[in-house]
Design a protein around this motif. Structure first.
Motif, PDB file in Angstrom:
ATOM      1  N   THR A  86       0.917  -1.204  -0.100  1.00  0.00           N
ATOM      2  CA  THR A  86      -0.125  -0.018  -0.037  1.00  0.00           C
ATOM      3  C   THR A  86       0.912   1.129  -0.021  1.00  0.00           C
ATOM      4  OG1 THR A  86      -1.645  -1.193   1.270  1.00  0.00           O
ATOM      5  CG2 THR A  86      -1.998   1.148   1.222  1.00  0.00           C
ATOM      6  N   THR A  87       1.979   1.061   1.039  1.00  0.00           N
ATOM      7  CA  THR A  87       2.790   2.596   0.942  1.00  0.00           C
ATOM      8  C   THR A  87       3.539   2.492  -0.442  1.00  0.00           C
ATOM      9  OG1 THR A  87       3.064   1.997   3.416  1.00  0.00           O
ATOM     10  CG2 THR A  87       4.870   3.364   2.049  1.00  0.00           C
ATOM     11  N   GLN A  88       4.151   1.472  -0.969  1.00  0.00           N
ATOM     12  CA  GLN A  88       4.780   1.623  -2.412  1.00  0.00           C
ATOM     13  C   GLN A  88       3.723   2.283  -3.242  1.00  0.00           C
ATOM     14  OE1 GLN A  88       6.752  -1.933  -3.332  1.00  0.00           O
ATOM     15  NE2 GLN A  88       7.498  -1.388  -5.413  1.00  0.00           N
ATOM     16  N   SER A  89       2.643   1.748  -3.494  1.00  0.00           N
ATOM     17  CA  SER A  89       1.513   2.119  -4.434  1.00  0.00           C
ATOM     18  C   SER A  89       1.406   3.458  -4.251  1.00  0.00           C
ATOM     19  CB  SER A  89       0.407   1.288  -4.508  1.00  0.00           C
ATOM     20  OG  SER A  89      -0.358   1.473  -3.712  1.00  0.00           O
ATOM     21  N   ALA A  90       1.215   3.842  -3.072  1.00  0.00           N
ATOM     22  CA  ALA A  90       0.776   5.452  -2.786  1.00  0.00           C
ATOM     23  C   ALA A  90       1.922   6.362  -3.033  1.00  0.00           C
ATOM     24  CB  ALA A  90       0.461   5.529  -1.329  1.00  0.00           C
ATOM     25  N   THR A  91       3.247   5.994  -2.912  1.00  0.00           N
ATOM     26  CA  THR A  91       4.395   6.579  -3.226  1.00  0.00           C
ATOM     27  C   THR A  91       4.683   6.652  -4.708  1.00  0.00           C
ATOM     28  OG1 THR A  91       5.625   5.726  -1.164  1.00  0.00           O
ATOM     29  CG2 THR A  91       6.945   6.720  -2.977  1.00  0.00           C
ATOM     30  N   GLU A  92       4.327   5.723  -5.463  1.00  0.00           N
ATOM     31  CA  GLU A  92       4.366   5.749  -6.836  1.00  0.00           C
ATOM     32  C   GLU A  92       3.380   6.653  -7.456  1.00  0.00           C
ATOM     33  OE1 GLU A  92       4.089   1.545  -7.952  1.00  0.00           O
ATOM     34  OE2 GLU A  92       6.011   0.955  -7.435  1.00  0.00           O
ATOM     35  N   GLU A  93       2.154   6.785  -6.858  1.00  0.00           N
ATOM     36  CA  GLU A  93       0.993   7.583  -7.284  1.00  0.00           C
ATOM     37  C   GLU A  93       1.257   8.947  -7.217  1.00  0.00           C
ATOM     38  OE1 GLU A  93      -2.836   6.450  -5.639  1.00  0.00           O
ATOM     39  OE2 GLU A  93      -2.644   4.433  -6.273  1.00  0.00           O
ATOM     40  N   GLU A  94       2.110   9.139  -6.027  1.00  0.00           N
ATOM     41  CA  GLU A  94       2.595  10.680  -5.615  1.00  0.00           C
ATOM     42  C   GLU A  94       3.524  11.053  -6.640  1.00  0.00           C
ATOM     43  OE1 GLU A  94       2.015  13.101  -3.180  1.00  0.00           O
ATOM     44  OE2 GLU A  94       0.150  12.064  -2.813  1.00  0.00           O
ATOM     45  N   LEU A  95       4.492  10.168  -6.885  1.00  0.00           N
ATOM     46  CA  LEU A  95       5.722  10.579  -7.931  1.00  0.00           C
ATOM     47  C   LEU A  95       5.144  10.755  -9.532  1.00  0.00           C
ATOM     48  CD1 LEU A  95       8.671   8.093  -6.791  1.00  0.00           C
ATOM     49  CD2 LEU A  95       8.372  10.623  -6.487  1.00  0.00           C
ATOM     50  N   LEU A  96       4.017   9.991  -9.711  1.00  0.00           N
ATOM     51  CA  LEU A  96       3.431  10.226 -11.162  1.00  0.00           C
ATOM     52  C   LEU A  96       2.784  11.639 -11.227  1.00  0.00           C
ATOM     53  CD1 LEU A  96       3.016   8.899 -13.775  1.00  0.00           C
ATOM     54  CD2 LEU A  96       0.768   7.979 -12.618  1.00  0.00           C
ATOM     55  N   LEU A  97       2.159  11.954 -10.216  1.00  0.00           N
ATOM     56  CA  LEU A  97       1.359  13.217  -9.989  1.00  0.00           C
ATOM     57  C   LEU A  97       2.219  14.509  -9.816  1.00  0.00           C
ATOM     58  CD1 LEU A  97      -1.410  14.430  -9.558  1.00  0.00           C
ATOM     59  CD2 LEU A  97      -1.179  14.405  -6.962  1.00  0.00           C
ATOM     60  N   ILE A  98       3.294  14.175  -9.348  1.00  0.00           N
ATOM     61  CA  ILE A  98       4.326  15.376  -9.477  1.00  0.00           C
ATOM     62  C   ILE A  98       5.006  15.424 -10.507  1.00  0.00           C
ATOM     63  CG2 ILE A  98       6.862  16.172  -8.400  1.00  0.00           C
ATOM     64  CD1 ILE A  98       5.648  14.633  -5.798  1.00  0.00           C
ATOM     65  N   SER A  99       5.423  14.346 -11.323  1.00  0.00           N
ATOM     66  CA  SER A  99       6.085  14.239 -12.585  1.00  0.00           C
ATOM     67  C   SER A  99       5.105  15.019 -13.733  1.00  0.00           C
ATOM     68  CB  SER A  99       6.777  13.154 -13.250  1.00  0.00           C
ATOM     69  OG  SER A  99       5.862  11.964 -12.754  1.00  0.00           O
ATOM     70  N   GLN A 100       3.752  14.706 -13.367  1.00  0.00           N
ATOM     71  CA  GLN A 100       2.855  15.249 -14.365  1.00  0.00           C
ATOM     72  C   GLN A 100       2.641  16.643 -14.253  1.00  0.00           C
ATOM     73  OE1 GLN A 100      -0.551  12.981 -13.465  1.00  0.00           O
ATOM     74  NE2 GLN A 100      -0.123  11.373 -15.026  1.00  0.00           N
ATOM     75  N   GLN A 101       2.506  17.259 -12.714  1.00  0.00           N
ATOM     76  CA  GLN A 101       2.582  18.598 -12.494  1.00  0.00           C
ATOM     77  C   GLN A 101       3.975  19.148 -13.125  1.00  0.00           C
ATOM     78  OE1 GLN A 101       2.154  18.517  -8.252  1.00  0.00           O
ATOM     79  NE2 GLN A 101      -0.213  18.592  -8.403  1.00  0.00           N
ATOM     80  N   VAL A 102       4.909  18.760 -12.998  1.00  0.00           N
ATOM     81  CA  VAL A 102       6.299  19.209 -13.400  1.00  0.00           C
ATOM     82  C   VAL A 102       5.926  19.500 -15.025  1.00  0.00           C
ATOM     83  CG1 VAL A 102       8.761  18.913 -13.867  1.00  0.00           C
ATOM     84  CG2 VAL A 102       7.735  18.602 -11.587  1.00  0.00           C
TER      85      VAL A 102
END
Length: 122
Positions: A86-102
Motif C-alpha cells: 500500500t505504501t509503495q503504490s501510494a508513493t508511486e502515485e505521488e511521484l507520477l502526480l508530481i512528474s505530471q505537474q512538472v
C-alpha cells in the motif's frame, strides 16, 4: 511336683503370650510402614497430576495470549506485506502526480525564467 509343673506351664504361657505380643507389634509396625509408603506414593501421584494440569493450563494460557498478540499486531501494525505494498503504490502515485505537474508547468516555468532573464529594468 505339681507346683513345679504349674510354674513351668505359666512361664511357657507367659513366654508364648510375649511372643504373640511381639508378633502383633511387628505386624502393626509393618502395616503402619505400608500405610505410610502408600500415602507417600499417593502424594507423589497427586503432585505429578497437579503439575501436569498446571502445565496444560500454562500452555493454554500461552496459546491464548499469543493469539491475542497476533490479532493486536495485525490491528495496530497491519499485515506488514499488505502495508508495504500500500505504501509503495501510494508513493508511486505521488511521484507520477508530481512528474505530471512538472511536465504541465515546465513550459510556463521556462517562459517565466526566460522573461525574467531577458527583461531589462531601467
Amino acid at each position: 511336683s505339681h507346683g513345679a509343673q504349674d510354674t513351668a506351664l505359666e512361664t511357657m504361657d507367659a513366654t508364648a503370650k510375649a511372643h504373640i505380643g511381639i508378633q502383633k507389634l511387628l505386624q502393626a509396625e509393618q502395616d503402619a510402614a505400608e500405610i505410610v509408603a502408600k500415602a507417600k506414593q499417593d502424594k507423589v501421584a497427586r503432585l505429578k497430576q497437579a503439575k501436569a494440569e498446571a502445565d496444560e493450563e500454562i500452555a493454554a494460557y500461552k496459546a491464548q495470549r499469543q493469539a491475542q498478540f497476533e490479532v493486536f499486531s495485525k490491528d495496530k501494525l497491519g499485515d506488514s506485506g499488505a502495508h508495504s505494498k500500500t505504501t509503495q503504490s501510494a508513493t508511486e502515485e505521488e511521484l507520477l502526480l508530481i512528474s505530471q505537474q512538472v511536465a504541465g508547468n515546465k513550459d510556463t516555468m521556462m517562459n517565466m525564467l526566460l522573461q525574467s532573464v531577458t527583461e531589462v529594468s531601467v
